[in-house]
Design a protein around this motif. Structure first.
Motif, PDB file in Angstrom:
ATOM      1  N   SER A   1      -1.283  -8.482  -2.999  1.00 21.82           N
ATOM      2  CA  SER A   1      -1.871  -8.644  -1.666  1.00 21.82           C
ATOM      3  C   SER A   1      -1.000  -9.535  -0.786  1.00 21.82           C
ATOM      4  O   SER A   1      -1.097  -9.493   0.439  1.00 21.82           O
ATOM      5  N   ARG A   2      -0.160 -10.369  -1.419  1.00 22.24           N
ATOM      6  CA  ARG A   2       0.721 -11.247  -0.654  1.00 22.24           C
ATOM      7  C   ARG A   2       2.006 -10.545  -0.221  1.00 22.24           C
ATOM      8  O   ARG A   2       2.484 -10.723   0.896  1.00 22.24           O
ATOM      9  N   ASN A   3       2.597  -9.762  -1.166  1.00 25.50           N
ATOM     10  CA  ASN A   3       3.909  -9.176  -0.856  1.00 25.50           C
ATOM     11  C   ASN A   3       3.886  -7.652  -0.736  1.00 25.50           C
ATOM     12  O   ASN A   3       4.938  -7.042  -0.541  1.00 25.50           O
ATOM     13  N   PHE A   4       2.701  -7.050  -0.916  1.00 23.88           N
ATOM     14  CA  PHE A   4       2.522  -5.588  -0.808  1.00 23.88           C
ATOM     15  C   PHE A   4       3.402  -4.836  -1.803  1.00 23.88           C
ATOM     16  O   PHE A   4       3.781  -3.695  -1.558  1.00 23.88           O
ATOM     17  N   ARG A   5       3.695  -5.456  -2.930  1.00 21.17           N
ATOM     18  CA  ARG A   5       4.452  -4.813  -4.006  1.00 21.17           C
ATOM     19  C   ARG A   5       3.483  -4.443  -5.133  1.00 21.17           C
ATOM     20  O   ARG A   5       3.612  -4.923  -6.263  1.00 21.17           O
TER      21      ARG A   5
ATOM     22  N   ASP B   1      11.350  -3.790  -6.375  1.00 19.24           N
ATOM     23  CA  ASP B   1      11.749  -5.184  -6.195  1.00 19.24           C
ATOM     24  C   ASP B   1      10.864  -6.059  -7.094  1.00 19.24           C
ATOM     25  O   ASP B   1       9.866  -6.626  -6.641  1.00 19.24           O
ATOM     26  N   PHE B   2      11.249  -6.118  -8.355  1.00 16.55           N
ATOM     27  CA  PHE B   2      10.446  -6.898  -9.301  1.00 16.55           C
ATOM     28  C   PHE B   2      10.593  -8.406  -9.068  1.00 16.55           C
ATOM     29  O   PHE B   2       9.724  -9.177  -9.448  1.00 16.55           O
ATOM     30  N   LEU B   3      11.715  -8.793  -8.462  1.00 13.78           N
ATOM     31  CA  LEU B   3      11.904 -10.224  -8.209  1.00 13.78           C
ATOM     32  C   LEU B   3      10.837 -10.773  -7.267  1.00 13.78           C
ATOM     33  O   LEU B   3      10.438 -11.941  -7.374  1.00 13.78           O
ATOM     34  N   ALA B   4      10.381  -9.913  -6.348  1.00  8.91           N
ATOM     35  CA  ALA B   4       9.326 -10.355  -5.422  1.00  8.91           C
ATOM     36  C   ALA B   4       8.039 -10.682  -6.173  1.00  8.91           C
ATOM     37  O   ALA B   4       7.253 -11.528  -5.758  1.00  8.91           O
ATOM     38  N   VAL B   5       7.820  -9.973  -7.294  1.00  6.06           N
ATOM     39  CA  VAL B   5       6.629 -10.231  -8.127  1.00  6.06           C
ATOM     40  C   VAL B   5       6.874 -11.413  -9.054  1.00  6.06           C
ATOM     41  O   VAL B   5       6.036 -12.317  -9.178  1.00  6.06           O
ATOM     42  N   LEU B   6       8.035 -11.408  -9.704  1.00  5.19           N
ATOM     43  CA  LEU B   6       8.329 -12.463 -10.683  1.00  5.19           C
ATOM     44  C   LEU B   6       8.503 -13.824 -10.015  1.00  5.19           C
ATOM     45  O   LEU B   6       8.418 -14.857 -10.690  1.00  5.19           O
ATOM     46  N   ALA B   7       8.751 -13.838  -8.713  1.00  8.77           N
ATOM     47  CA  ALA B   7       8.854 -15.124  -8.005  1.00  8.77           C
ATOM     48  C   ALA B   7       7.536 -15.896  -8.073  1.00  8.77           C
ATOM     49  O   ALA B   7       7.507 -17.125  -7.975  1.00  8.77           O
ATOM     50  N   ASP B   8       6.444 -15.155  -8.262  1.00 11.30           N
ATOM     51  CA  ASP B   8       5.130 -15.803  -8.415  1.00 11.30           C
ATOM     52  C   ASP B   8       4.792 -16.004  -9.890  1.00 11.30           C
ATOM     53  O   ASP B   8       3.631 -15.890 -10.292  1.00 11.30           O
ATOM     54  N   TRP B   9       5.798 -16.332 -10.687  1.00 14.07           N
ATOM     55  CA  TRP B   9       5.570 -16.464 -12.135  1.00 14.07           C
ATOM     56  C   TRP B   9       4.541 -17.542 -12.494  1.00 14.07           C
ATOM     57  O   TRP B   9       3.812 -17.377 -13.502  1.00 14.07           O
ATOM     58  N   PRO B  10       4.405 -18.637 -11.714  1.00 11.82           N
ATOM     59  CA  PRO B  10       3.342 -19.586 -12.097  1.00 11.82           C
ATOM     60  C   PRO B  10       1.951 -18.953 -12.054  1.00 11.82           C
ATOM     61  O   PRO B  10       1.091 -19.255 -12.886  1.00 11.82           O
ATOM     62  N   LEU B  11       1.753 -18.074 -11.073  1.00  7.82           N
ATOM     63  CA  LEU B  11       0.453 -17.387 -10.961  1.00  7.82           C
ATOM     64  C   LEU B  11       0.248 -16.436 -12.140  1.00  7.82           C
ATOM     65  O   LEU B  11      -0.850 -16.358 -12.715  1.00  7.82           O
ATOM     66  N   LEU B  12       1.325 -15.718 -12.500  1.00  8.52           N
ATOM     67  CA  LEU B  12       1.236 -14.813 -13.654  1.00  8.52           C
ATOM     68  C   LEU B  12       0.985 -15.599 -14.939  1.00  8.52           C
ATOM     69  O   LEU B  12       0.181 -15.194 -15.788  1.00  8.52           O
ATOM     70  N   LEU B  13       1.688 -16.725 -15.072  1.00  4.44           N
ATOM     71  CA  LEU B  13       1.515 -17.546 -16.275  1.00  4.44           C
ATOM     72  C   LEU B  13       0.093 -18.077 -16.380  1.00  4.44           C
ATOM     73  O   LEU B  13      -0.508 -18.093 -17.464  1.00  4.44           O
TER      74      LEU B  13
ATOM     75  N   GLU C   1      -7.871 -14.580 -14.239  1.00  5.23           N
ATOM     76  CA  GLU C   1      -7.135 -13.996 -15.382  1.00  5.23           C
ATOM     77  C   GLU C   1      -5.985 -13.120 -14.874  1.00  5.23           C
ATOM     78  O   GLU C   1      -5.683 -13.111 -13.680  1.00  5.23           O
ATOM     79  N   LEU C   2      -5.360 -12.379 -15.770  1.00 10.97           N
ATOM     80  CA  LEU C   2      -4.104 -11.710 -15.442  1.00 10.97           C
ATOM     81  C   LEU C   2      -4.227 -10.648 -14.346  1.00 10.97           C
ATOM     82  O   LEU C   2      -3.401 -10.588 -13.422  1.00 10.97           O
ATOM     83  N   SER C   3      -5.231  -9.802 -14.408  1.00  7.17           N
ATOM     84  CA  SER C   3      -5.355  -8.753 -13.391  1.00  7.17           C
ATOM     85  C   SER C   3      -5.656  -9.370 -12.019  1.00  7.17           C
ATOM     86  O   SER C   3      -5.227  -8.847 -10.982  1.00  7.17           O
ATOM     87  N   TYR C   4      -6.394 -10.478 -12.015  1.00  6.84           N
ATOM     88  CA  TYR C   4      -6.665 -11.187 -10.757  1.00  6.84           C
ATOM     89  C   TYR C   4      -5.357 -11.697 -10.166  1.00  6.84           C
ATOM     90  O   TYR C   4      -5.119 -11.579  -8.954  1.00  6.84           O
ATOM     91  N   ALA C   5      -4.481 -12.237 -11.038  1.00 10.97           N
ATOM     92  CA  ALA C   5      -3.193 -12.744 -10.577  1.00 10.97           C
ATOM     93  C   ALA C   5      -2.341 -11.611 -10.009  1.00 10.97           C
ATOM     94  O   ALA C   5      -1.725 -11.754  -8.941  1.00 10.97           O
ATOM     95  N   ALA C   6      -2.299 -10.471 -10.706  1.00 17.56           N
ATOM     96  CA  ALA C   6      -1.505  -9.329 -10.229  1.00 17.56           C
ATOM     97  C   ALA C   6      -2.025  -8.830  -8.884  1.00 17.56           C
ATOM     98  O   ALA C   6      -1.244  -8.510  -7.977  1.00 17.56           O
ATOM     99  N   ASN C   7      -3.327  -8.773  -8.754  1.00 15.43           N
ATOM    100  CA  ASN C   7      -3.921  -8.309  -7.499  1.00 15.43           C
ATOM    101  C   ASN C   7      -3.626  -9.277  -6.351  1.00 15.43           C
ATOM    102  O   ASN C   7      -3.343  -8.855  -5.218  1.00 15.43           O
ATOM    103  N   LEU C   8      -3.657 -10.564  -6.670  1.00 10.50           N
ATOM    104  CA  LEU C   8      -3.372 -11.576  -5.646  1.00 10.50           C
ATOM    105  C   LEU C   8      -1.912 -11.493  -5.187  1.00 10.50           C
ATOM    106  O   LEU C   8      -1.609 -11.571  -3.992  1.00 10.50           O
ATOM    107  N   ILE C   9      -1.019 -11.289  -6.157  1.00 14.82           N
ATOM    108  CA  ILE C   9       0.412 -11.197  -5.831  1.00 14.82           C
ATOM    109  C   ILE C   9       0.698  -9.977  -4.960  1.00 14.82           C
ATOM    110  O   ILE C   9       1.414 -10.062  -3.958  1.00 14.82           O
TER     111      ILE C   9
END
Length: 221
Positions: free
Chosen positions: A182-186, A6-18, A172-180
């Motif tokens: 931790s929120r959605n368990f994806r 479910d990549f949409l669950a990750v991409l929904a947090d695109w501001p964090l990734l950006l 930075e980017l890995s911090y954002a991925a880790n945060l995401i």
């Protein structure tokens, strides 16, 4: 075992990734500029400096090249407060990346300086150029041209190493991925997206630096 992606669950947090991508690029840009300048200065010191200066710079290079980046980062962020120096996570990350890149850039640039023909330097001195002018106008540009591919690779390595900076809460980017994750368990999807972004960043940074170097540092291909 069946995995439902479910990549949409990750991409929904695109501001964090950006934001993570922006911080990764900013950390890399600042540390690359200052780190290369530091590398040039230290390379000059190792090639033309006084004996004590060569010894001092040599100790710095060996210390940094033979210790892990994460230890250098933790020393700057967690160690320096013991000496009364408190830094934000972002500033500590920049300092650690500059110090790390500066040590590797020193040896890369020195390799280019050392292969400059002696006759070329003597010819420049015979034209009444002083030693600073000889270094900046005659020695450094061709040296950078020779070692630029290696220097670009080292800058990209430092950029990828910036992923460690998330350990001290630099956004930075890995911090954002880790945060995401931790929120959605994806976690699977989050780190696949992060991997793809790091790959795109590496390719883009290499192309930009290969374009910038010849045009602004050593005068065309």
């Amino acid at each position: 075992m069946r995995v439902t992606l479910d990549f949409l669950a990750v991409l929904a947090d695109w501001p964090l990734l950006l934001k993570g991508v922006a911080w990764t690029v900013a950390l890399t840009a600042v540390s690359a500029v200052i780190g290369v300048v530091l590398g040039v200065a230290c390379a000059w010191a190792r090639s033309h400096g006084a004996p004590w200066l060569k010894l001092l710079v040599g100790a710095y290079v060996e210390l940094i090249r033979n210790t892990p980046f994460i230890v250098q980062l933790f020393f700057v962020f967690f160690g320096l407060p013991s000496a009364g120096i408190r830094l934000s996570p972002e500033l500590a990350s920049v300092i650690a990346m500059v110090v790390n890149l500066g040590a590797y850039a020193t040896e890369i640039i020195r390799a280019g300086i050392d292969v400059t023909p002696r006759g070329q330097i003597e010819a420049a001195l015979s034209l009444a150029l002083n030693r600073r002018q000889v270094f900046l106008k005659v020695v450094l540009p061709p040296a950078l041209r020779k070692v630029w591919p290696a220097l670009v690779s080292q800058i990209i390595i430092v950029m990828l190493g910036s992923a460690v900076c998330g350990q001290i809460s630099t956004p930075e980017l890995s911090y954002a991925a880790n945060l995401i994750q931790s929120r959605n368990f994806r976690a699977f999807e989050a780190f696949i997206v992060a991997t793809a972004l790091y790959l795109l960043l590496s390719l883009a940074v290499r192309r930009v630096l290969n374009w910038l170097g010849p045009r602004f540092l050593f005068g065309g291909r």
